[in-house]
Design a protein around this motif. Structure first.
Motif, PDB file in Angstrom:
ATOM      1  N   ILE A 201       0.825  -1.219   0.000  1.00  0.00           N
ATOM      2  CA  ILE A 201       0.000   0.000   0.000  1.00  0.00           C
ATOM      3  C   ILE A 201       0.855   1.263   0.000  1.00  0.00           C
ATOM      4  CG2 ILE A 201      -1.699   1.304   1.317  1.00  0.00           C
ATOM      5  CD1 ILE A 201      -2.955  -1.328   2.144  1.00  0.00           C
ATOM      6  N   PRO A 202       1.862   1.396   0.903  1.00  0.00           N
ATOM      7  CA  PRO A 202       2.712   2.601   0.845  1.00  0.00           C
ATOM      8  C   PRO A 202       3.388   2.776  -0.509  1.00  0.00           C
ATOM      9  CG  PRO A 202       3.079   1.417   2.887  1.00  0.00           C
ATOM     10  CD  PRO A 202       2.219   0.541   2.046  1.00  0.00           C
ATOM     11  N   MET A 203       3.815   1.676  -1.121  1.00  0.00           N
ATOM     12  CA  MET A 203       4.453   1.785  -2.435  1.00  0.00           C
ATOM     13  C   MET A 203       3.449   2.216  -3.501  1.00  0.00           C
ATOM     14  SD  MET A 203       7.110  -1.427  -2.628  1.00  0.00           S
ATOM     15  CE  MET A 203       8.593  -1.464  -1.602  1.00  0.00           C
ATOM     16  N   GLU A 204       2.253   1.698  -3.418  1.00  0.00           N
ATOM     17  CA  GLU A 204       1.232   2.063  -4.402  1.00  0.00           C
ATOM     18  C   GLU A 204       0.841   3.529  -4.271  1.00  0.00           C
ATOM     19  OE1 GLU A 204      -3.273   0.662  -5.783  1.00  0.00           O
ATOM     20  OE2 GLU A 204      -2.131  -0.493  -4.302  1.00  0.00           O
ATOM     21  N   LEU A 205       0.747   4.019  -3.024  1.00  0.00           N
ATOM     22  CA  LEU A 205       0.387   5.418  -2.816  1.00  0.00           C
ATOM     23  C   LEU A 205       1.439   6.361  -3.391  1.00  0.00           C
ATOM     24  CD1 LEU A 205      -1.007   5.246   0.849  1.00  0.00           C
ATOM     25  CD2 LEU A 205      -2.314   5.568  -1.270  1.00  0.00           C
ATOM     26  N   ARG A 206       2.682   5.922  -3.373  1.00  0.00           N
ATOM     27  CA  ARG A 206       3.762   6.765  -3.898  1.00  0.00           C
ATOM     28  C   ARG A 206       4.169   6.361  -5.309  1.00  0.00           C
ATOM     29  NH1 ARG A 206       8.529   7.004   0.261  1.00  0.00           N
ATOM     30  NH2 ARG A 206       9.243   8.416  -1.391  1.00  0.00           N
ATOM     31  N   LEU A 235      14.254  -2.328   2.282  1.00  0.00           N
ATOM     32  CA  LEU A 235      13.280  -1.745   1.356  1.00  0.00           C
ATOM     33  C   LEU A 235      12.726  -0.421   1.887  1.00  0.00           C
ATOM     34  CD1 LEU A 235      11.428  -5.031   0.339  1.00  0.00           C
ATOM     35  CD2 LEU A 235      12.942  -3.649  -1.094  1.00  0.00           C
ATOM     36  N   LYS A 236      12.509  -0.336   3.198  1.00  0.00           N
ATOM     37  CA  LYS A 236      12.052   0.925   3.782  1.00  0.00           C
ATOM     38  C   LYS A 236      13.096   2.015   3.605  1.00  0.00           C
ATOM     39  CE  LYS A 236       9.031  -1.126   7.303  1.00  0.00           C
ATOM     40  NZ  LYS A 236       8.867  -1.418   8.744  1.00  0.00           N
ATOM     41  N   ASN A 237      14.360   1.632   3.760  1.00  0.00           N
ATOM     42  CA  ASN A 237      15.430   2.597   3.552  1.00  0.00           C
ATOM     43  C   ASN A 237      15.444   3.085   2.109  1.00  0.00           C
ATOM     44  OD1 ASN A 237      18.497   3.212   2.857  1.00  0.00           O
ATOM     45  ND2 ASN A 237      18.252   3.488   5.048  1.00  0.00           N
ATOM     46  N   CYS A 238      15.220   2.160   1.157  1.00  0.00           N
ATOM     47  CA  CYS A 238      15.156   2.551  -0.254  1.00  0.00           C
ATOM     48  C   CYS A 238      13.968   3.474  -0.512  1.00  0.00           C
ATOM     49  CB  CYS A 238      15.066   1.308  -1.133  1.00  0.00           C
ATOM     50  SG  CYS A 238      16.543   0.250  -1.125  1.00  0.00           S
ATOM     51  N   MET A 239      12.815   3.157   0.087  1.00  0.00           N
ATOM     52  CA  MET A 239      11.618   3.968  -0.123  1.00  0.00           C
ATOM     53  C   MET A 239      11.807   5.392   0.382  1.00  0.00           C
ATOM     54  SD  MET A 239       8.702   1.166   0.909  1.00  0.00           S
ATOM     55  CE  MET A 239       7.402   2.423   0.958  1.00  0.00           C
ATOM     56  N   GLU A 240      12.554   5.547   1.500  1.00  0.00           N
ATOM     57  CA  GLU A 240      12.788   6.880   2.062  1.00  0.00           C
ATOM     58  C   GLU A 240      13.509   7.787   1.074  1.00  0.00           C
ATOM     59  OE1 GLU A 240      14.827   6.917   5.737  1.00  0.00           O
ATOM     60  OE2 GLU A 240      13.242   5.919   6.871  1.00  0.00           O
ATOM     61  N   SER A 241      14.396   7.185   0.289  1.00  0.00           N
ATOM     62  CA  SER A 241      15.224   8.006  -0.604  1.00  0.00           C
ATOM     63  C   SER A 241      14.581   8.255  -1.958  1.00  0.00           C
ATOM     64  CB  SER A 241      16.583   7.329  -0.814  1.00  0.00           C
ATOM     65  OG  SER A 241      16.423   6.083  -1.469  1.00  0.00           O
ATOM     66  N   LEU A 242      13.430   7.596  -2.229  1.00  0.00           N
ATOM     67  CA  LEU A 242      12.816   7.713  -3.549  1.00  0.00           C
ATOM     68  C   LEU A 242      11.776   8.826  -3.605  1.00  0.00           C
ATOM     69  CD1 LEU A 242      12.235   3.960  -4.497  1.00  0.00           C
ATOM     70  CD2 LEU A 242      13.980   5.508  -5.396  1.00  0.00           C
ATOM     71  N   GLU A 244       8.340  10.231  -5.707  1.00  0.00           N
ATOM     72  CA  GLU A 244       7.175   9.540  -6.249  1.00  0.00           C
ATOM     73  C   GLU A 244       7.473   9.069  -7.672  1.00  0.00           C
ATOM     74  OE1 GLU A 244       2.389  10.331  -6.958  1.00  0.00           O
ATOM     75  OE2 GLU A 244       3.607  11.721  -5.767  1.00  0.00           O
ATOM     76  N   GLY A 245       7.096   7.801  -7.949  1.00  0.00           N
ATOM     77  CA  GLY A 245       7.362   7.228  -9.263  1.00  0.00           C
ATOM     78  C   GLY A 245       8.717   6.559  -9.368  1.00  0.00           C
TER      79      GLY A 245
END
Length: 329
Positions: A201-206, A235-242, A244-245
């Motif tokens: 869900i967090p990945m889909e929202l972003r 993966l959470k660490n990667c998401m922090e640095s990304l 949207e898209g």
């Protein structure tokens, strides 16, 4: 030396034997009695001098041991000739060296514990202060929509504190060596599916895309629950640095020695100054988007290395962060 009961008993027995054999020799001839008496006296003196020197050596060793017990930094022991005392001295020297090393290790652990407690207090103080401020605003707010927003923020702060305390508890258990990992055969693709499910869900929202290149037949040995925890932290660490898209690639390679999993994101990568410290506890670096507590990657490394794996992090040649995990066969 005379305080030794065994030594006093020996002197008494030696004296009695000297008297008895001197009398016997005297009855044979006067010269034989005198010879026995002189021999006994010479032997007694030589034995006394030799024993006295041994007791002096033992006393010096005892004094050095006493210095060690009183935390003396430097220890000097004279070199003894080959023999029982030399062996004893060698063993005591080894013992004192081990004691000194253990003492130094305890001092380092004590300092590390003090630093860790200070870091924990600092990490908890920030969300607690924010929660107190939010509750104060909530008390003075009558607008229902604004109250809902403040309540949601408070819930998020409480969840962050709960995650922090849970992670610290896991780290303390790993530090203490009380965690018993399961050695089970894990299908790597299934492990990644279970890892990604809570993050969907967090990945889909972003609008973060996931690309997976993992053969179905690849298997590793380890504890699936703990490894899923480690992979989620990465993966959470990667998401922090990304932004949207963004995109995260998970690519697996397999050989007779180990199975390698590469996790690459399309973010800006790491600062050069941060690279040596990425897996240090409570290290957050200076990233503008850093919102964590600096314990996720530290926990991740402990989980992987305690299951005989390795983990490294660096900047990908094409940009972005690259985490590489290797699991031995």
């Amino acid at each position: 030396m005379l305080r030794n009961k065994e030594f006093r008993s020996f002197i008494l027995l030696f004296g009695l034997l000297t008297i008895v054999f001197t009398i016997i020799g005297w009855k044979i001839t006067e010269a034989a009695g005198i010879l026995v008496l002189i021999s006994a006296v010479v032997f007694g003196v030589v034995f006394f001098v030799f024993t006295q020197k041994r007791y002096e050596s033992i006393a010096r060793i005892s004094d050095q041991i006493d210095l060690v017990l009183h935390n003396e930094e430097r220890l000097f022991m004279e070199e003894l000739q080959e023999g029982e005392l030399s062996i004893l001295q060698s063993e005591i020297t080894k013992m004192t060296q081990r004691i000194r090393e253990q003492n130094d290790a305890l001092k380092r652990e004590k300092a590390h514990l003090a630093d860790s407690l200070a870091d924990v207090a600092h990490q908890l103080r920030t969300p607690l202060t924010s929660a107190n401020l939010t509750l104060s605003l909530l008390e003075n707010t009558t607008d229902q929509n604004e109250r809902k927003v403040l309540i949601r923020e408070t819930e998020e702060l409480l969840l962050r504190m709960d995650w922090l305390l849970t992670s610290l508890l896991k780290i303390s258990r790993l530090d203490a060596g009380v965690v018993m990992f399961n050695n089970e055969t894990i299908v790597l693709s299934t492990l990644l599916e279970n890892t990604l499910r809570p993050l969907a869900i967090p990945m889909e929202l972003r609008n973060i895309r996931i690309r997976i290149e993992i053969p179905e037949a690849v298997r590793i040995i380890g504890d699936s629950g703990w490894l899923a925890e480690a992979l989620q932290n990465i993966l959470k660490n990667c998401m922090e640095s990304l932004d949207e898209g963004g995109q995260i690639d998970l690519v697996c390679s397999d050989n007779p020695l180990f199975t390698e999993l590469a996790i690459h994101d399309s973010g800006p990568g790491f600062r050069q100054a941060d690279l040596p410290h990425l897996f240090e506890r409570f290290y957050r670096g200076e990233k503008d988007k850093a919102t964590g507590y600096g314990i996720g990657l530290a926990l991740c490394k402990m989980i992987v290395t305690q299951q005989n794996g390795t983990i490294t992090a660096k900047n990908h040649p094409q940009g972005g962060a690259l985490f590489t995990l290797r699991f031995p066969k």
